[in-house]
Design a protein around this motif. Structure first.
Motif, mmCIF file in Angstrom:
data_model
loop_
_atom_site.group_PDB
_atom_site.id
_atom_site.type_symbol
_atom_site.label_atom_id
_atom_site.label_comp_id
_atom_site.label_asym_id
_atom_site.label_seq_id
_atom_site.Cartn_x
_atom_site.Cartn_y
_atom_site.Cartn_z
ATOM 1 N N ASN A 44 3.832 8.284 -0.389
ATOM 2 C CA ASN A 44 4.408 7.033 0.008
ATOM 3 C C ASN A 44 3.392 5.940 0.178
ATOM 4 O O ASN A 44 3.850 4.737 0.039
ATOM 5 N N PHE A 45 2.344 6.160 0.655
ATOM 6 C CA PHE A 45 1.249 4.968 0.782
ATOM 7 C C PHE A 45 0.829 4.490 -0.809
ATOM 8 O O PHE A 45 0.781 3.432 -0.809
ATOM 9 N N LEU A 46 0.940 5.102 -1.726
ATOM 10 C CA LEU A 46 0.415 4.863 -3.145
ATOM 11 C C LEU A 46 1.752 4.354 -3.715
ATOM 12 O O LEU A 46 1.489 3.046 -4.352
ATOM 13 N N LEU A 47 2.841 4.405 -3.444
ATOM 14 C CA LEU A 47 4.060 3.350 -3.770
ATOM 15 C C LEU A 47 4.032 1.987 -2.982
ATOM 16 O O LEU A 47 4.309 1.347 -3.920
ATOM 17 N N THR A 48 3.616 2.190 -1.986
ATOM 18 C CA THR A 48 3.061 0.635 -1.088
ATOM 19 C C THR A 48 2.133 -0.084 -1.604
ATOM 20 O O THR A 48 2.069 -1.214 -2.097
ATOM 21 N N MET A 101 -4.421 -1.066 -11.384
ATOM 22 C CA MET A 101 -3.146 -0.402 -11.675
ATOM 23 C C MET A 101 -3.060 1.049 -12.281
ATOM 24 O O MET A 101 -2.476 1.852 -11.385
ATOM 25 N N TYR A 102 -4.130 1.229 -12.851
ATOM 26 C CA TYR A 102 -4.165 2.767 -13.510
ATOM 27 C C TYR A 102 -4.996 3.488 -12.595
ATOM 28 O O TYR A 102 -4.733 4.623 -12.539
ATOM 29 N N PHE A 103 -5.744 2.998 -11.702
ATOM 30 C CA PHE A 103 -6.363 3.554 -10.801
ATOM 31 C C PHE A 103 -5.506 4.158 -9.737
ATOM 32 O O PHE A 103 -5.542 5.272 -9.396
ATOM 33 N N PHE A 104 -4.539 3.412 -9.303
ATOM 34 C CA PHE A 104 -3.403 3.725 -8.351
ATOM 35 C C PHE A 104 -2.638 4.614 -9.015
ATOM 36 O O PHE A 104 -1.975 5.862 -8.467
#
Length: 410
Positions: free
Chosen positions: A112-116, A59-62
């Protein structure tokens, strides 16, 4: 053929907010405050995650990658806009315009990709908590982020190369505050049908598909939360996920309003306002939405700030050398203090985090008919209950050491 031979103009004029001549000072102060706030907030998240080994989880990596992108996305447009307002010059060179278009598209795609990916991570943590560590492995997390960076880098490169092939004869006025591809195409005196087709295709593929995946993930989360018997558990879940979903709707709503609405609904003011939302406002809100409701990040912030203030006071008082010449009694006292702090940290480690709480409550609600203590915990919604601690310890001893996920090297 060289770039100079493909165009007869050497610069463009960005007239995004020039229609408000009396408000230039206010706009400068507003965007400067937004930019510095986002810069400070995202840097703080990066420092907190990097300095705390307990936060080296999926979670924190993202979240660290999202903070890095949110540092870069406004930096591609806001400094140039502030410079133009300060110098009262709206010009930007032709190569600079293409470079700005490339970086804006790249960081917007990455956002956009990271939110997904983060929506999927939240879905796995809440709906499949005991399988979280086997699903969200370090290899999968790294692969998802690496693939996102690869696509986000190559996609705008294609648009930039296609744009470099166009001829710009005389029109050089862009009614926007940055070099947007939709603002550049009408200025060309070449055939732009291929460019427009690629824009529609890419927007449909890169933004519509991830937005559908995000909505599907949150739909499954809502479905799982509705099965929780505890009213407190439901409220906690909706308060945690609701703010994230609101930010996602704000981000994708602004993009849809610019790139997917009919051309008859477009205007310079509407496009500029929508661009400000997803280029400036969303990156500023991200660190607050993802950290203010996170007890682990807030604890790291407070600890880091307190340590910094303590070190500053020590240096200011001139007691640096005295602190390094301690007696044996003082050293023994420090050892005891460190031991007590370690015991407290171990006790805190047993406390469930928000994601652990929601996942365990979801699991306990399914097993409430078999375990009376689980039923009581679900009905009371207490995160400190014996049943939830028992479930957490059991899950961790089964091979899911902390449902928060495996450690990832940042």
């Amino acid at each position: 053929m060289e770039m100079e031979n493909q165009t007869s103009i050497s610069e463009f004029l960005l007239l995004g907010f020039s229609s408000w001549p009396g408000q230039q000072g206010l706009l400068f102060a507003l965007f400067l405050c937004l930019y510095l706030t986002g810069l400070f907030g995202n840097l703080l998240i990066l420092l907190a995650i990097g300095s705390n080994n307990h936060l080296h989880t999926p979670m924190y990596f993202f979240l660290a990658n999202l903070s890095l992108v949110d540092l870069c996305l406004p930096s591609a447009t806001v400094p140039k806009m502030l410079l133009n307002i300060q110098t009262k010059s709206q010009s930007i060179s032709y190569p600079g315009c293409l470079a700005q278009m490339y970086f804006c598209m790249m960081f917007a795609n990455m956002d956009n990709f990271l939110l997904t990916v983060m929506a999927y991570d939240r879905y796995v943590a809440i709906c499949h908590p005991l399988h979280y560590t086997t699903i969200m492995t370090p290899r999968l997390c790294t692969s998802l982020v690496a693939l996102s960076w690869l696509i986000a880098t190559l996609n705008p490169l294609l648009h930039t190369l296609l744009m470099a092939q166009l001829h710009f004869c005389s029109k050089n006025i862009i009614h926007h505050f940055f070099c947007d591809i939709n603002s550049l195409l009408p200025l060309s005196c070449s055939d732009t049908s291929l460019n427009q087709l690629m824009v529609l295709f890419v927007v449909g593929l890169i933004f519509v598909v991830p937005s559908v995946c995000i909505l599907a993930s949150y739909g499954r989360i809502v479905s799982a939360v509705m099965k929780i018997n505890s009213i407190q558990g439901k409220l906690k879940a909706f308060s945690t996920c609701g703010s994230h979903l609101a930010l996602v709707i704000l981000f994708y709503g602004a993009i849809a309003g610019i790139y997917m609405s009919p051309s008859s609904n477009h205007s310079n003011e509407k496009d500029s306002a929508a661009s400000v939302i997803f280029m400036v406002v969303a990156p500023v809100l991200n660190p607050f939405i993802y950290s203010l409701r996170n007890s682990e990040l807030k604890g790291t912030f407070i600890k880091t700030l307190g340590q910094a203030l303590k070190n500053k006071d020590t240096v200011m008082k001139g007691s640096y050398w005295k602190d390094n010449m301690k007696s044996k009694d003082e050293e023994i006292g420090e050892v005891k203090e460190i031991s007590s702090e370690n015991e407290e940290s171990l006790q805190k480690e047993d406390m469930p985090t928000d994601i652990e709480f929601l996942g365990v409550i979801n699991r306990l609600s399914k097993d409430s008919s078999q375990h009376p203590e689980s039923k009581d915990a679900v009905e009371n919604g207490s995160p400190n209950s014996k049943a939830i601690h028992l479930e957490l310890l059991t899950a961790r001893r089964r091979g899911a050491p902390a449902l928060r996920g495996p450690t990832i090297e940042l």
